[in-house]
Design a protein around this motif. Structure first.
Motif, PDB file in Angstrom:
ATOM      1  N   ASN A  22       0.822  -1.214   0.000  1.00  0.00           N
ATOM      2  CA  ASN A  22       0.000   0.000   0.000  1.00  0.00           C
ATOM      3  C   ASN A  22       0.853   1.260   0.000  1.00  0.00           C
ATOM      4  OD1 ASN A  22      -2.563  -1.393   0.159  1.00  0.00           O
ATOM      5  ND2 ASN A  22      -1.991  -1.908   2.262  1.00  0.00           N
ATOM      6  N   PRO A  24       2.389   4.783  -0.801  1.00  0.00           N
ATOM      7  CA  PRO A  24       1.681   5.962  -1.325  1.00  0.00           C
ATOM      8  C   PRO A  24       1.827   6.169  -2.832  1.00  0.00           C
ATOM      9  CG  PRO A  24       2.805   6.497   0.715  1.00  0.00           C
ATOM     10  CD  PRO A  24       3.246   5.114   0.344  1.00  0.00           C
ATOM     11  N   SER A  68       6.640   5.837   3.613  1.00  0.00           N
ATOM     12  CA  SER A  68       5.832   6.065   4.819  1.00  0.00           C
ATOM     13  C   SER A  68       6.737   6.191   6.037  1.00  0.00           C
ATOM     14  CB  SER A  68       4.832   4.919   5.016  1.00  0.00           C
ATOM     15  OG  SER A  68       3.993   4.757   3.900  1.00  0.00           O
TER      16      SER A  68
END
Length: 283
Positions: A22, A24, A68
């Motif tokens: 996941n 960004p 992240s």
């Protein structure tokens, strides 16, 4: 490796994989993340599958590589959960032995009943300062850790104040070999035996010794402490295991009870200490 530790490591691995998938900027493949971190792809795979324990630096690099960086704190908190069960010596001893002793002091302060087994050396709670100094020095050399020996000895001696607390009980079993192992100079070991003689008479201490000639129902393996009936600490060459899942604690309690069947107490324990003393003085 305990089941709860491995489950915690696998949970951390799943969270790492989730961050990668996941990301960004879009899903990252293993090779793409490996290129960003400068790692081999196999390391990415081992971390995500819970086959390798990450360092705090690994987690920071992983989160940053996934785009992240703010997730690093969460990951490191999960790592602390893993390491509450397995605590590698290379990390624990990064600043010396005193911090480890202080952690044990805190556990002792919170407990009232201690059951301990030690096959190779005198149990820490009964060590003299000179004996403890020899042990810390040798372990620091083995682990290549900072030598804060005097501070570590002071912390261990502070813990021994609990021996005079009437609300606490120490049930200790040692193998006779612990009385004969020259992990210190002979003169220090002789003084240590005097200390053990005195401990046998304390109302807070039950000291049993398993003779070398005793029949054993199980092998005399690794030493361990049981705090009340809730937590076990086991020392290995690479790490300490802090175990608190009920089935595993019960296994150690059964182990301790089986070993206790081979131990002798009171006058018989005094006789074994005296025999070890005679053997040492006639060398």
């Amino acid at each position: 490796m305990t089941a709860d530790y491995q489950q915690a490591r696998e949970a951390l691995g799943l969270r790492l994989r989730e961050l990668r998938i996941n990301a960004p900027g879009g899903r990252l493949t293993g090779p793409q993340l490996a290129a960003r971190t400068g790692w081999a792809q196999s390391k990415i795979s081992r971390l995500e599958r819970g086959q390798q324990t990450a360092t705090a630096e690994d987690l920071e690099a992983f989160a940053k590589g996934c785009g992240s960086p703010e997730a690093a704190g969460e990951l490191q908190e999960m790592l602390r959960g893993v390491e509450s069960r397995v605590r590698p010596w290379r990390r624990q001893l990064a600043g010396g032995h005193r911090a480890v002793q202080n952690a044990h002091n805190a556990e002792h302060a919170a407990a009232s009943l201690f059951r301990g087994w030690e096959p190779a050396m005198v149990m820490g709670i009964l060590q003299t300062p000179d004996y403890a100094r020899s042990v810390f020095t040798r372990y620091a050399e083995l682990q290549r850790s900072p030598q804060d020996t005097d501070a570590a000895v002071r912390s261990r001696m502070k813990r021994q104040e609990a021996l005079y607390d009437p609300s606490k009980r120490f049930h200790i079993i040692m193998w006779e070999s612990a009385l004969r192992a020259l992990v210190c100079p002979p003169s220090v070991l002789l003084s240590q035996m005097d200390r053990l003689h005195g401990a046998i008479g304390m109302d807070t201490v039950e000291l049993g010794i398993i003779p070398l000639a005793a029949s054993l129902k199980i092998p005399a393996a690794t030493g361990f402490w049981v705090y009340d009936d809730r937590k076990v600490v086991v020392e290995t060459w690479h790490a300490e295991l802090w175990i608190d899942d009920t089935p595993s604690v019960r296994t150690y309690l059964r182990t301790w009870n089986v070993l206790r069947e081979s131990a002798v107490y009171g006058a018989d324990a005094h006789n074994i200490i005296n025999a070890a003393r005679r053997a040492l003085t006639t060398r």
